[in-house]
Design a protein around this motif. Structure first.
Motif, PDB file in Angstrom:
ATOM      1  N   HIS A  35       0.799  -1.228   0.000  1.00  0.00           N
ATOM      2  CA  HIS A  35       0.000   0.000   0.000  1.00  0.00           C
ATOM      3  C   HIS A  35       0.830   1.275   0.000  1.00  0.00           C
ATOM      4  N   SER A  36       2.102   1.161  -0.374  1.00  0.00           N
ATOM      5  CA  SER A  36       2.947   2.355  -0.539  1.00  0.00           C
ATOM      6  C   SER A  36       3.853   2.081  -1.728  1.00  0.00           C
ATOM      7  N   PRO A  37       3.690   2.830  -2.821  1.00  0.00           N
ATOM      8  CA  PRO A  37       4.406   2.477  -4.065  1.00  0.00           C
ATOM      9  C   PRO A  37       5.921   2.424  -3.869  1.00  0.00           C
ATOM     10  N   VAL A  38       6.532   1.457  -4.562  1.00  0.00           N
ATOM     11  CA  VAL A  38       7.997   1.331  -4.535  1.00  0.00           C
ATOM     12  C   VAL A  38       8.598   2.562  -5.213  1.00  0.00           C
ATOM     13  N   THR A  39       9.588   3.169  -4.537  1.00  0.00           N
ATOM     14  CA  THR A  39      10.238   4.363  -5.105  1.00  0.00           C
ATOM     15  C   THR A  39      11.577   4.023  -5.758  1.00  0.00           C
ATOM     16  N   THR A  40      12.346   3.098  -5.152  1.00  0.00           N
ATOM     17  CA  THR A  40      13.659   2.734  -5.721  1.00  0.00           C
ATOM     18  C   THR A  40      13.933   1.253  -5.457  1.00  0.00           C
ATOM     19  N   TYR A  41      14.840   0.713  -6.280  1.00  0.00           N
ATOM     20  CA  TYR A  41      15.396  -0.618  -6.057  1.00  0.00           C
ATOM     21  C   TYR A  41      16.910  -0.489  -5.897  1.00  0.00           C
ATOM     22  N   SER A  42      17.479  -1.388  -5.137  1.00  0.00           N
ATOM     23  CA  SER A  42      18.947  -1.488  -5.061  1.00  0.00           C
ATOM     24  C   SER A  42      19.340  -2.945  -5.210  1.00  0.00           C
ATOM     25  N   ILE A  43      20.549  -3.161  -5.753  1.00  0.00           N
ATOM     26  CA  ILE A  43      21.045  -4.525  -5.998  1.00  0.00           C
ATOM     27  C   ILE A  43      22.232  -4.782  -5.077  1.00  0.00           C
ATOM     28  N   GLN A  44      22.235  -5.937  -4.472  1.00  0.00           N
ATOM     29  CA  GLN A  44      23.335  -6.362  -3.606  1.00  0.00           C
ATOM     30  C   GLN A  44      24.008  -7.591  -4.203  1.00  0.00           C
ATOM     31  N   ALA A  45      25.301  -7.718  -3.931  1.00  0.00           N
ATOM     32  CA  ALA A  45      26.080  -8.834  -4.484  1.00  0.00           C
ATOM     33  C   ALA A  45      26.846  -9.519  -3.361  1.00  0.00           C
ATOM     34  N   ARG A  46      27.138 -10.822  -3.573  1.00  0.00           N
ATOM     35  CA  ARG A  46      27.916 -11.596  -2.614  1.00  0.00           C
ATOM     36  C   ARG A  46      28.837 -12.544  -3.370  1.00  0.00           C
ATOM     37  N   ALA A  88      25.940  -3.195  -4.693  1.00  0.00           N
ATOM     38  CA  ALA A  88      26.648  -3.249  -5.976  1.00  0.00           C
ATOM     39  C   ALA A  88      26.509  -1.907  -6.696  1.00  0.00           C
ATOM     40  N   THR A  89      27.499  -1.614  -7.545  1.00  0.00           N
ATOM     41  CA  THR A  89      27.449  -0.415  -8.384  1.00  0.00           C
ATOM     42  C   THR A  89      26.653  -0.744  -9.642  1.00  0.00           C
ATOM     43  N   THR A  90      25.668   0.096  -9.952  1.00  0.00           N
ATOM     44  CA  THR A  90      24.768  -0.208 -11.068  1.00  0.00           C
ATOM     45  C   THR A  90      24.704   0.943 -12.056  1.00  0.00           C
ATOM     46  N   VAL A  91      24.242   0.608 -13.244  1.00  0.00           N
ATOM     47  CA  VAL A  91      23.921   1.600 -14.267  1.00  0.00           C
ATOM     48  C   VAL A  91      22.472   1.361 -14.678  1.00  0.00           C
ATOM     49  N   PRO A  92      21.524   2.303 -14.374  1.00  0.00           N
ATOM     50  CA  PRO A  92      21.777   3.601 -13.744  1.00  0.00           C
ATOM     51  C   PRO A  92      22.094   3.447 -12.255  1.00  0.00           C
ATOM     52  N   TRP A  96      36.298 -13.613 -13.322  1.00  0.00           N
ATOM     53  CA  TRP A  96      36.519 -14.989 -12.867  1.00  0.00           C
ATOM     54  C   TRP A  96      36.239 -15.143 -11.371  1.00  0.00           C
ATOM     55  N   VAL A  97      35.121 -14.531 -10.924  1.00  0.00           N
ATOM     56  CA  VAL A  97      34.675 -14.645  -9.541  1.00  0.00           C
ATOM     57  C   VAL A  97      33.206 -15.053  -9.560  1.00  0.00           C
ATOM     58  N   GLU A  98      32.819 -15.939  -8.649  1.00  0.00           N
ATOM     59  CA  GLU A  98      31.442 -16.430  -8.566  1.00  0.00           C
ATOM     60  C   GLU A  98      30.589 -15.436  -7.774  1.00  0.00           C
ATOM     61  N   TYR A  99      29.492 -14.987  -8.373  1.00  0.00           N
ATOM     62  CA  TYR A  99      28.630 -13.970  -7.760  1.00  0.00           C
ATOM     63  C   TYR A  99      27.221 -14.504  -7.557  1.00  0.00           C
ATOM     64  N   LEU A 107      15.012 -13.415  -2.685  1.00  0.00           N
ATOM     65  CA  LEU A 107      15.856 -14.603  -2.649  1.00  0.00           C
ATOM     66  C   LEU A 107      17.045 -14.386  -3.594  1.00  0.00           C
ATOM     67  N   PRO A 108      18.211 -14.999  -3.326  1.00  0.00           N
ATOM     68  CA  PRO A 108      19.374 -14.783  -4.204  1.00  0.00           C
ATOM     69  C   PRO A 108      19.157 -15.393  -5.582  1.00  0.00           C
ATOM     70  N   SER A 109      19.827 -14.799  -6.552  1.00  0.00           N
ATOM     71  CA  SER A 109      19.855 -15.394  -7.889  1.00  0.00           C
ATOM     72  C   SER A 109      20.710 -16.663  -7.859  1.00  0.00           C
ATOM     73  N   GLU A 110      20.693 -17.416  -8.933  1.00  0.00           N
ATOM     74  CA  GLU A 110      21.625 -18.537  -9.050  1.00  0.00           C
ATOM     75  C   GLU A 110      23.051 -17.998  -9.126  1.00  0.00           C
ATOM     76  N   LYS A 111      24.005 -18.811  -8.653  1.00  0.00           N
ATOM     77  CA  LYS A 111      25.403 -18.386  -8.696  1.00  0.00           C
ATOM     78  C   LYS A 111      25.908 -18.390 -10.134  1.00  0.00           C
ATOM     79  N   VAL A 112      26.588 -17.309 -10.512  1.00  0.00           N
ATOM     80  CA  VAL A 112      27.180 -17.210 -11.851  1.00  0.00           C
ATOM     81  C   VAL A 112      28.614 -16.714 -11.703  1.00  0.00           C
TER      82      VAL A 112
END
Length: 860
Positions: A457-468, A478-482, A500-503, A520-525
């Motif tokens: 009941h409150s519109p999403v204003t922004t998203y952020s991406i995290q990495a491990r 994580a640094t993103t574009v935009p 050559w790093v698993e994310y 939930l996390p994405s699959e490891k790539v």
């Protein structure tokens, strides 16, 4: 501050500097690389000082051409050369001069031996005869070369610029107010080269270090503060180039708790089921200990009540019974104060449902939520009818997102019914985004997409991406574009990844209320491979065995290796040569390489750099550094070795330092071995002296015994040959018999002592005199008076007890001390006493009575 110029023949015709003519501003001399007929004439030196407006003119010097021949061509001969080592201050302007004679006229060029290009700030002046480095910094330090060259040959001058910086503050001290019994931590930090040392003053005097007061790396710590610690403190940082100071006031304060400046809240209102915090922060020195009461009852911790470390109080899952007055009692050794807060507990959100009806008819209220009859027993923790039988109000306590929906109140009598509806919207932070996946991956980027979750009941204003990664500490943004991903965008590119790093990736949505739960996390790539970009750090080396060059470095972390097949390319060459020798180290964890070759001269400088490679190709090299080959052990023994007996237990061994050149390495010191007449040379004891020491004192020896010693030099490669053996015999031991029958006599502040002579036995050192050791009862410092005879006279301030003992002195050291005697502070004119051998006939009480009566008589 002088400047130099030269007049040719007559003023104002000045010599113009060019590639052939040069005036040194260091020496004032004029140099002409190749003399031409037009140079014939008279030359006069002109010196100007910044302190004086008028220049000083030297007498003319004629230049004539010789008639006995013509100078042939010859290679450059460097006449003006900068020092081999020159220390330059941070921020200063450094000028290096270099000029050579030669035929043809030499060309002059400059370079750094590490191969780094000159920054744009560096200027070449006077036809390259001078290099100017403004605003000198650490990175400008290094080895500089001046290359002079003509068709007949080349000559090079080298010199090292070293960096120093006067101390300057990184952190100064500020005025501070601290409570008694607390601990003061004042951090005083300065930078500079060499690293500054620190000292502290209090009220202008050196601060004495004791148990409570400690100084470490510029930081001052004073524990268990008392009022006498108040004062003006000064931290002084200094190196050999300068001194700076920072001062501040310490006020040690003591006061009872006081709420006047930080009163407690009069009223706190909370809902049932929530958590409430009460603050209690009175001004108090030292910090007050706080206890709490509700009404007149003492509060203790339980599963809902927590007494906070800062003195506050926390109550979780508040109930109606928690309402009331709460009092904080704050106490320290100077007093007690109290402050109070009233807690009002409200039920939560109330949906009113009230009607007018015939009082003769029975009435009932029924609630529906999203079309379903409300079960008040099952939802008793959140839902409750309030207002009694005449009202159907609904209270929702500890409201949750699940309580959003349509509420209907149905009111019935025997003859009629009415209903009223209302929509309740509970807003919250967003739910987790869904179906996060990686659509595309490169060596440093990843394309991420996701689907929208619930917005609560409150519109999403922004998203952020995290990495491990396996190398990160938990999840990192994580640094993103935009850079900012708005709430209507469901895809983004993550950049600046390591090859050559698993994310793994996850997405977090935010709205005006706050950030929600992560997806939930994405699959490891794994990112793709790439050529390595980071060379190893801390390239250094040195040491090792003869004919070895040891090169070391800090290995590159796995996350920066960028691919499989990672290894190191080690390159080195003798300093001053141009051809690199290269080898490959295939293990990514290896931190060193050792090059062995009989042709390696001891302690020779090598240019060294270490690069990186993997299956994708070769990466960059580290900066070039200088590493010295292994040293060679000293080849000569010290000369001028002598041994001298100091006492019955010590001898002094001295020697002349061995000749030493830098090309031999670094002399670490000398090793002295020693053994006595009854020992074998092979089982000798050994002691070491630092490199610049040429003598050492050996203690703990047996008396009246011959000791043999020999000395050798050593460095990191090993030890050299021993010197010739010399010997010395320790003195006979001092007498074991102490001075006896010590008698004292006091007149005013003059104390006259006498004792029996000590006679040495045949196996003891002869007595050469006596030492009188005396101290007060309140101080630990011992004063010493030396005398040749068996009497001594002391001038003492008899406001304190004095303890005195006497020792015989000999060549073999000090003998045994007499029994300690006491001269009480009551002693005055006509007071007398003697050592314990006489006093032993009195009891303690009779002795004190005697002293007291003597003092009384002197007053009368």
């Amino acid at each position: 501050d002088l400047s130099f110029a030269w007049i040719f023949n007559e003023y104002p015709s000045f010599v113009q500097e060019d590639s052939r003519r040069f005036v040194s501003q260091e020496t004032g001399h004029l140099y002409i690389a190749k003399v031409e007929p037009s140079d014939v004439g008279n030359y006069s030196c002109v010196v100007t000082s910044s302190a004086s407006s008028s220049p000083v003119l030297g007498s003319p010097t004629p230049l004539v051409l010789r008639t006995d021949g013509v100078m042939g061509e010859y290679e450059p001969k460097i006449e003006v050369q900068f020092p081999e080592t020159l220390a330059a201050a941070k921020g200063s302007t450094v000028k290096l001069e270099c000029f050579a004679l030669g035929n043809p006229v030499p060309q002059i060029n400059w370079r750094r031996t590490d191969g780094l290009p000159f920054p744009s700030k560096i200027k070449l002046r006077k036809s390259n005869g001078m290099i100017e480095i403004p605003n000198f910094q650490q990175e400008d330090a290094g080895l500089y070369e001046c290359i002079t060259e003509n068709s007949r040959g080349k000559n090079i001058a080298r010199g090292r610029l070293t960096y120093y910086a006067k101390p300057h503050w990184v952190q100064t001290i500020k005025d501070v107010e601290v409570a008694v019994e607390d601990t003061l931590n004042w951090d005083c930090r300065a930078s500079g080269k060499p690293k500054p040392s620190y000292r502290w003053l209090k009220n202008g005097e050196q601060l004495a270090i004791e148990g409570r007061i400690q100084i470490e790396n510029g930081a001052l710590t004073i524990s268990n503060l008392n009022l006498t610690d108040s004062g003006r403190y000064q931290c002084i940082a200094e190196n050999k180039h300068g001194v700076i100071s920072s001062s501040a006031e310490l006020r040690v304060v003591a006061s009872a708790p006081d709420f006047s400046r930080s009163p407690m809240k009069k009223l706190i209102q909370v809902q049932i089921g929530s958590t409430v915090d009460f603050e209690c922060k009175p001004k108090a020195f030292p910090k007050a200990k706080c206890s709490w009461k509700k009404g007149g009852e003492q509060l203790h911790e339980n599963e809902r009540v927590t007494l906070l470390k800062d003195g506050g109080l926390r109550i979780a899952n508040v109930t109606k019974g928690d309402a009331g007055s709460y009092t904080c009692l704050a106490t320290n050794q100077f007093g007690t104060a109290r402050g109070s807060t009233s807690l009002v507990v409200t039920g939560g959100v109330v949906l009113p449902c009230q009607v007018q009806h015939d009082p003769l008819l029975d009435i009932s209220f029924t609630w529906y939520f999203n079309g379903t009859l409300t079960d008040f027993q099952r939802d008793a923790s959140h839902l409750e009818k309030v207002g009694g039988s005449a009202s159907g109000d609904l209270m929702i306590r500890n409201i949750q997102l699940k309580h959003s929906g349509k509420y209907v109140c149905m009111v019935k009598t025997e003859v009629d019914s009415v209903a009223s509806a209302a929509d309740l919207i509970v807003r919250g932070s967003p739910g987790p985004p869904e179906h996060v996946k990686v659509d595309e991956i490169t060596d440093t980027t990843a394309q991420i997409s996701w689907q929208e979750g619930t917005d609560n009941h409150s519109p999403v204003t922004t998203y952020s991406i995290q990495a491990r990664t396996p190398f990160s500490v938990g999840w990192q943004r994580a640094t993103t574009v935009p850079d900012v991903i708005d709430g209507k965008t469901f895809t983004s590119t993550v950049v600046d990844l390591n090859p050559w790093v698993e994310y793994e990736f996850r997405v977090v949505a935010s709205n005006k209320i706050g950030g929600g739960e992560p997806s939930l996390p994405s699959e490891k790539v794994r990112t793709e491979e790439a050529v390595p970009e980071i060379p190893p750090s801390e390239v250094s080396g040195g040491g090792g065995s003869r004919s070895e060059l040891v090169i070391t470095w800090d290995p590159v972390p796995e996350e920066l290796q960028n691919g499989e097949g990672f290894g190191y390319v080690v390159a080195f060459r003798p300093s001053g040569t141009t051809t690199w020798i290269q080898t490959v180290v295939t293990s990514p964890d290896t931190p060193r390489y050792v090059f062995r070759n009989e042709s390696i001269l001891p302690f020779s400088p090598y240019d060294v750099k270490v690069g990186v490679y993997n299956n994708k190709g070769e990466g960059p090299f580290s900066a070039v550094t200088t590493v010295f080959s292994a040293e060679e052990e000293p080849s000569t023994a010290p000369s001028g070795v002598s041994a001298t007996s100091l006492s019955s237990s010590a001898i002094q061994v001295s020697w002349t330092a061995i000749p030493w050149k830098m090309s031999n390495g670094r002399l670490l010191g000398y090793e002295v071995r020693y053994w006595n007449n009854g020992q074998k040379e092979e089982s000798s004891n050994r002691v070491k002296a630092a490199g610049n020491e040429t003598s050492i004192k050996i203690t703990g020896l047996r008396s009246n015994l011959a000791y043999y010693t020999a000395v050798r030099a050593y460095n990191s490669a090993g030890a050299g040959p021993f010197s010739a053996t010399v010997n010395a015999t320790t003195k006979k031991p001092p007498p074991s018999q102490p001075p006896g029958n010590v008698v004292w006599n006091v007149t005013d502040s003059r104390v006259i002592l006498s004792w029996e002579e000590v006679r040495a036995m045949d196996n003891e050192s002869e007595v050469t005199g006596y030492k009188v050791l005396y101290r007060t009862g309140s101080q630990g410092r011992v004063d010493v008076l030396s005398t040749a005879g068996t009497t001594a006279e002391l001038w003492l301030q008899l406001a304190d007890d004095y303890f005195i003992e006497v020792r015989a002195t000999t060549e073999g050291g000090d003998g045994s001390s007499s029994e300690q005697i006491l001269i009480p502070r009551l002693a005055s004119m006509d007071a007398r006493g003697s050592g314990p051998s006489v006093l032993s006939i009195f009891s303690v009480s009779s002795f004190l009575a005697t002293i007291f009566s003597l003092t009384l008589n002197s007053v009368l």
